[in-house]
Design a protein around this motif. Structure first.
Motif, PDB file in Angstrom:
ATOM      1  N   ILE A 464       0.854  -1.187   0.000  1.00 50.51           N
ATOM      2  CA  ILE A 464       0.000   0.000   0.000  1.00 50.51           C
ATOM      3  C   ILE A 464       0.886   1.231   0.000  1.00 50.51           C
ATOM      4  CG2 ILE A 464      -0.195  -0.089   2.519  1.00 50.51           C
ATOM      5  CD1 ILE A 464      -2.985   1.164   2.218  1.00 50.51           C
ATOM      6  N   THR A 465       0.554   2.205  -0.833  1.00 47.68           N
ATOM      7  CA  THR A 465       1.295   3.470  -0.898  1.00 47.68           C
ATOM      8  C   THR A 465       0.303   4.614  -0.821  1.00 47.68           C
ATOM      9  OG1 THR A 465       1.214   3.426  -3.323  1.00 47.68           O
ATOM     10  CG2 THR A 465       3.172   2.489  -2.263  1.00 47.68           C
ATOM     11  N   VAL A 466       0.808   5.810  -0.553  1.00 45.48           N
ATOM     12  CA  VAL A 466      -0.070   6.968  -0.401  1.00 45.48           C
ATOM     13  C   VAL A 466       0.550   8.181  -1.070  1.00 45.48           C
ATOM     14  CG1 VAL A 466       0.950   7.520   1.851  1.00 45.48           C
ATOM     15  CG2 VAL A 466      -1.312   8.397   1.275  1.00 45.48           C
ATOM     16  N   GLU A 467      -0.300   8.972  -1.724  1.00 47.40           N
ATOM     17  CA  GLU A 467       0.081  10.270  -2.284  1.00 47.40           C
ATOM     18  C   GLU A 467      -0.910  11.290  -1.736  1.00 47.40           C
ATOM     19  OE1 GLU A 467      -0.147   9.872  -6.474  1.00 47.40           O
ATOM     20  OE2 GLU A 467       0.986   7.988  -6.509  1.00 47.40           O
ATOM     21  N   SER A 468      -0.414  12.418  -1.266  1.00 46.70           N
ATOM     22  CA  SER A 468      -1.321  13.383  -0.644  1.00 46.70           C
ATOM     23  C   SER A 468      -0.801  14.804  -0.791  1.00 46.70           C
ATOM     24  CB  SER A 468      -1.502  13.049   0.847  1.00 46.70           C
ATOM     25  OG  SER A 468      -2.484  13.873   1.431  1.00 46.70           O
ATOM     26  N   VAL A 469      -1.745  15.716  -0.862  1.00 51.83           N
ATOM     27  CA  VAL A 469      -1.452  17.155  -0.874  1.00 51.83           C
ATOM     28  C   VAL A 469      -2.259  17.776   0.260  1.00 51.83           C
ATOM     29  CG1 VAL A 469      -1.603  19.315  -2.150  1.00 51.83           C
ATOM     30  CG2 VAL A 469      -1.057  17.179  -3.362  1.00 51.83           C
ATOM     31  N   LEU A 470      -1.592  18.511   1.123  1.00 48.81           N
ATOM     32  CA  LEU A 470      -2.270  19.112   2.267  1.00 48.81           C
ATOM     33  C   LEU A 470      -3.400  20.013   1.798  1.00 48.81           C
ATOM     34  CD1 LEU A 470      -1.995  19.016   5.341  1.00 48.81           C
ATOM     35  CD2 LEU A 470      -0.589  21.084   5.217  1.00 48.81           C
ATOM     36  N   ASN A 471      -4.578  19.759   2.336  1.00 52.75           N
ATOM     37  CA  ASN A 471      -5.820  20.471   1.971  1.00 52.75           C
ATOM     38  C   ASN A 471      -6.214  20.245   0.509  1.00 52.75           C
ATOM     39  OD1 ASN A 471      -6.068  21.659   4.567  1.00 52.75           O
ATOM     40  ND2 ASN A 471      -4.539  23.203   3.999  1.00 52.75           N
ATOM     41  N   GLY A 472      -5.659  19.222  -0.127  1.00 51.01           N
ATOM     42  CA  GLY A 472      -6.007  18.947  -1.517  1.00 51.01           C
ATOM     43  C   GLY A 472      -6.482  17.526  -1.759  1.00 51.01           C
ATOM     44  N   GLY A 473      -6.388  16.673  -0.745  1.00 49.92           N
ATOM     45  CA  GLY A 473      -6.879  15.314  -0.898  1.00 49.92           C
ATOM     46  C   GLY A 473      -5.759  14.268  -0.855  1.00 49.92           C
ATOM     47  N   THR A 474      -6.191  13.016  -0.834  1.00 51.77           N
ATOM     48  CA  THR A 474      -5.256  11.893  -0.663  1.00 51.77           C
ATOM     49  C   THR A 474      -5.652  10.750  -1.596  1.00 51.77           C
ATOM     50  OG1 THR A 474      -4.962  12.480   1.670  1.00 51.77           O
ATOM     51  CG2 THR A 474      -4.274  10.269   1.001  1.00 51.77           C
ATOM     52  N   ILE A 475      -4.628  10.041  -2.109  1.00 50.06           N
ATOM     53  CA  ILE A 475      -4.852   8.836  -2.913  1.00 50.06           C
ATOM     54  C   ILE A 475      -4.093   7.682  -2.254  1.00 50.06           C
ATOM     55  CG2 ILE A 475      -4.625   7.721  -5.154  1.00 50.06           C
ATOM     56  CD1 ILE A 475      -4.471  10.461  -6.431  1.00 50.06           C
ATOM     57  N   PHE A 476      -4.843   6.640  -1.886  1.00 50.30           N
ATOM     58  CA  PHE A 476      -4.233   5.403  -1.403  1.00 50.30           C
ATOM     59  C   PHE A 476      -4.241   4.390  -2.546  1.00 50.30           C
ATOM     60  CE2 PHE A 476      -5.246   7.252   2.700  1.00 50.30           C
ATOM     61  CZ  PHE A 476      -4.167   6.865   3.476  1.00 50.30           C
ATOM     62  N   ARG A 477      -3.074   3.776  -2.795  1.00 49.80           N
ATOM     63  CA  ARG A 477      -2.967   2.787  -3.876  1.00 49.80           C
ATOM     64  C   ARG A 477      -2.622   1.424  -3.272  1.00 49.80           C
ATOM     65  NH1 ARG A 477      -2.976   5.590  -8.614  1.00 49.80           N
ATOM     66  NH2 ARG A 477      -2.253   7.776  -8.502  1.00 49.80           N
ATOM     67  N   ILE A 478      -3.353   0.421  -3.734  1.00 48.81           N
ATOM     68  CA  ILE A 478      -3.162  -0.949  -3.260  1.00 48.81           C
ATOM     69  C   ILE A 478      -2.709  -1.810  -4.436  1.00 48.81           C
ATOM     70  CG2 ILE A 478      -4.283  -3.001  -2.299  1.00 48.81           C
ATOM     71  CD1 ILE A 478      -6.328  -1.134  -1.020  1.00 48.81           C
ATOM     72  N   ARG A 479      -1.762  -2.691  -4.167  1.00 54.00           N
ATOM     73  CA  ARG A 479      -1.343  -3.687  -5.169  1.00 54.00           C
ATOM     74  C   ARG A 479      -1.392  -5.063  -4.531  1.00 54.00           C
ATOM     75  NH1 ARG A 479       2.407  -7.009  -5.889  1.00 54.00           N
ATOM     76  NH2 ARG A 479       3.522  -6.254  -4.048  1.00 54.00           N
ATOM     77  N   LEU A 480      -2.008  -6.019  -5.265  1.00 56.34           N
ATOM     78  CA  LEU A 480      -2.068  -7.404  -4.820  1.00 56.34           C
ATOM     79  C   LEU A 480      -1.737  -8.325  -5.992  1.00 56.34           C
ATOM     80  CD1 LEU A 480      -5.214  -7.646  -2.509  1.00 56.34           C
ATOM     81  CD2 LEU A 480      -2.908  -8.369  -1.898  1.00 56.34           C
ATOM     82  N   PRO A 481      -0.931  -9.372  -5.780  1.00 57.00           N
ATOM     83  CA  PRO A 481      -0.626 -10.290  -6.892  1.00 57.00           C
ATOM     84  C   PRO A 481      -1.862 -11.090  -7.301  1.00 57.00           C
ATOM     85  CG  PRO A 481       0.330 -11.090  -4.833  1.00 57.00           C
ATOM     86  CD  PRO A 481      -0.210  -9.737  -4.548  1.00 57.00           C
ATOM     87  N   ILE A 482      -2.035 -11.257  -8.629  1.00 57.43           N
ATOM     88  CA  ILE A 482      -3.166 -12.020  -9.163  1.00 57.43           C
ATOM     89  C   ILE A 482      -2.911 -13.508  -8.945  1.00 57.43           C
ATOM     90  CG2 ILE A 482      -4.418 -12.653 -11.277  1.00 57.43           C
ATOM     91  CD1 ILE A 482      -3.870  -9.828 -12.301  1.00 57.43           C
ATOM     92  N   TYR A 483      -3.942 -14.221  -8.556  1.00 60.30           N
ATOM     93  CA  TYR A 483      -3.851 -15.665  -8.382  1.00 60.30           C
ATOM     94  C   TYR A 483      -4.161 -16.364  -9.678  1.00 60.30           C
ATOM     95  CZ  TYR A 483      -5.029 -20.408  -6.935  1.00 60.30           C
ATOM     96  OH  TYR A 483      -5.087 -21.776  -6.821  1.00 60.30           O
ATOM     97  N   HIS A 484      -3.247 -17.260 -10.115  1.00 63.85           N
ATOM     98  CA  HIS A 484      -3.452 -18.032 -11.343  1.00 63.85           C
ATOM     99  C   HIS A 484      -3.727 -19.481 -10.972  1.00 63.85           C
ATOM    100  CE1 HIS A 484      -2.192 -14.715 -13.928  1.00 63.85           C
ATOM    101  NE2 HIS A 484      -1.209 -14.490 -13.069  1.00 63.85           N
ATOM    102  N   GLU A 485      -4.705 -20.080 -11.604  1.00 66.22           N
ATOM    103  CA  GLU A 485      -5.140 -21.432 -11.281  1.00 66.22           C
ATOM    104  C   GLU A 485      -4.045 -22.464 -11.500  1.00 66.22           C
ATOM    105  OE1 GLU A 485      -7.920 -22.253  -9.949  1.00 66.22           O
ATOM    106  OE2 GLU A 485      -9.115 -20.432 -10.155  1.00 66.22           O
ATOM    107  N   ASP A 486      -3.172 -22.225 -12.487  1.00 67.38           N
ATOM    108  CA  ASP A 486      -2.177 -23.229 -12.870  1.00 67.38           C
ATOM    109  C   ASP A 486      -0.901 -23.154 -12.075  1.00 67.38           C
ATOM    110  OD1 ASP A 486      -1.527 -20.799 -13.875  1.00 67.38           O
ATOM    111  OD2 ASP A 486      -0.805 -21.517 -15.825  1.00 67.38           O
TER     112      ASP A 486
END
Length: 487
Positions: A464-486
């Motif tokens: 999880i990472t975060v980008e933010s600007v004071l009094n301008g809002g915040t973006i939280f980014r999530i990354r998860l590895p995709i599960y492959h059946e094989d």
């Protein structure tokens, strides 16, 4: 007996017995080869002598045999004063036969048809056993192994038996060679035993070194659970290096769990101190004079109930955090459909917060799955969306986007609220960290939500990472590895 000496003894015996096995095999093979060679030599002498006596075509007499088995010489002039006797080498076969007859340990005897000895190259005390066909047998002479061969001598005129040839080989060359080989093998056997013992000891020390290091490391950890002592990973890519890496990894995880437990107790003690102190103050206030004052009674009861609710919330969040630290143990095989959960959480927040505008940008091409427990995935989204709602200001708008690539899914949650100062961004995932504690408490926060979300994502190999600007809002980014059946 220690494992080192057991290993030394076992390795030494294995090497020594292997050497002994091959030495015996070589000795027996060499022995058989030598015997076969001596038998062949006896057979050549018998057939050669019988052939020479057959050529005479007359009855065998001592003079005839002696003449047939005596090399012929001729004289050559070297100068006027000296002469040399040279064997007649015009018959190469005869020359070889004479050489074999005169070998050390070889006795040639000739008998007439009645078995009377009429010639022998050297004195012997053996008797004649008549045989109609050539026969080679083993005998013992003065306790030593020897070979005796007998063959009839046939008349050149009518192929009748005119005598017998007996060849005795005392195997002097064989005994000398075999004794030399046996002595050499015995000496080499002693040397092999010594060398195998040294090699076995060195192998034992080398192979047991990691176990000794492991024992030392375990003793260090037993004395101090927070010890940083670890095994040295040996160079290479063998089983010992893998064992060392696994052992160090196990110690790291044990130490991590111990630190987490210690941190958990410290955090709970620290965070519960305030609500307990507040409740204690109100109860003392009631005990002194608040029982008779309805206004003070109501105020104290309301404040105490609020603190109890906050304690319940805190304890639940602490339990969630403790479980989040153990996802690798309890939930590592759980699989979740990303699209289904994101749409469910999006619809729930849209319903319970009608004054907010929620936008969902879904770029998933199908039913993408990730290896995470369904409730944990939902909990992460709820924590981030709940924070987005809490810290939004005038612009009540929240954007949710989800996309995928070959390996991962990416989720972004954006609000347009208070934002986070640069100096606070690196601390917001710490336990109980609140940018504005007074305002966070008013909003019902304990400072554990983002810590829980990060701990969960770490347990499932996400980030999880975060980008933010004071009094301008915040973006939280999530990354998860995709599960492959094989996989």
């Amino acid at each position: 007996m220690s494992l080192k000496w057991k290993w030394t003894f076992g390795a030494s015996m294995a090497i020594f017995f292997t050497y002994t096995f091959f030495s015996v095999a070589i000795y027996l093979g060499f022995n058989q080869m030598m015997i076969s060679q001596e038998n062949s030599n006896v057979n050549d002498i018998m057939s050669g002598v019988a052939s020479k006596l057959q050529v005479s075509g007359s009855n065998l007499t001592k003079e005839v045999v002696k003449e047939s088995l005596t090399p012929k010489y001729y004289e050559i002039d070297v100068d006027a004063d000296s002469r040399f006797l040279m064997t007649d080498t015009t018959d190469a076969t005869a020359d070889a036969l004479f050489s074999k007859i005169n070998e050390v340990g070889v006795i040639v005897a000739v008998f007439d048809p009645e078995g009377k000895k009429i010639y022998e190259s050297r004195p012997s005390h053996t008797n004649l056993d008549k045989h109609a066909t050539p026969l080679i047998e083993e005998l013992f002479i003065d306790g030593k192994r020897g070979v005796i061969g007998t063959t009839p001598v046939m008349s050149a005129k009518n192929q009748s038996i005119v005598g017998y040839v007996q060849v005795i080989n005392e195997l002097d060359r064989y005994h000398g060679m075999i004794n030399t080989v046996l002595l050499t093998m015995l000496l080499m056997g002693v040397l092999a035993l010594v060398v195998s013992g040294v090699l076995g000891y060195l192998l034992a020390v080398n192979f047991l070194r990691p176990i000794k290091q492991m024992t030392q490391t375990m003793n260090d950890v037993r004395k101090d659970s927070q010890s940083a002592s670890r095994m040295i990973v040996p160079a290479g890519n063998d089983e010992l290096s893998h064992l060392t890496e696994l052992f160090n990894d196990m110690l790291d995880k044990m130490q991590k769990y111990i630190e987490q437990q210690k941190q958990f107790v410290e955090d709970v003690s620290h965070e519960l101190r305030t609500p307990v102190a507040i409740m204690e103050g109100h109860l003392k206030l009631l005990d002194r004079w608040g029982k008779e004052d309805p206004e003070i009674l109501d105020e104290s009861l309301l404040a105490s109930l609020q603190e109890i609710e906050r304690m319940k919330s805190l304890v639940q969040e602490m339990l969630d955090l403790s479980r989040a630290e153990q996802v690798e143990i309890h939930y590592k095989h759980e699989i979740t459909d990303v699209k289904n959960i994101i749409h469910q959480v999006f619809n729930n927040f849209s319903m319970i917060h009608p004054d907010f505008t929620f936008n969902l940008d879904d770029d998933l091409t199908g039913n993408v799955k990730v290896q995470i427990y369904r409730n944990h995935f939902e909990q992460i989204l709820i924590i981030l969306l709940d924070n987005a709602v809490k810290y939004s200001t005038e612009r009540k708008e929240i954007h949710i986007s989800v996309a995928e690539d070959i390996y991962d899914i990416q989720i972004a949650i954006q609000d347009f609220g208070e934002g986070i100062a640069p100096e606070d961004i690196q601390k917001i995932f710490n336990r109980f960290y609140r940018i504005d504690k007074a305002r966070s408490r008013e909003k019902g926060g304990n400072g554990l939500g983002l810590a829980i979300a990060k701990e969960l994502l770490d347990g499932y190999q996400g980030e999880i990472t975060v980008e933010s600007v004071l009094n301008g809002g915040t973006i939280f980014r999530i990354r998860l590895p995709i599960y492959h059946e094989d996989k």
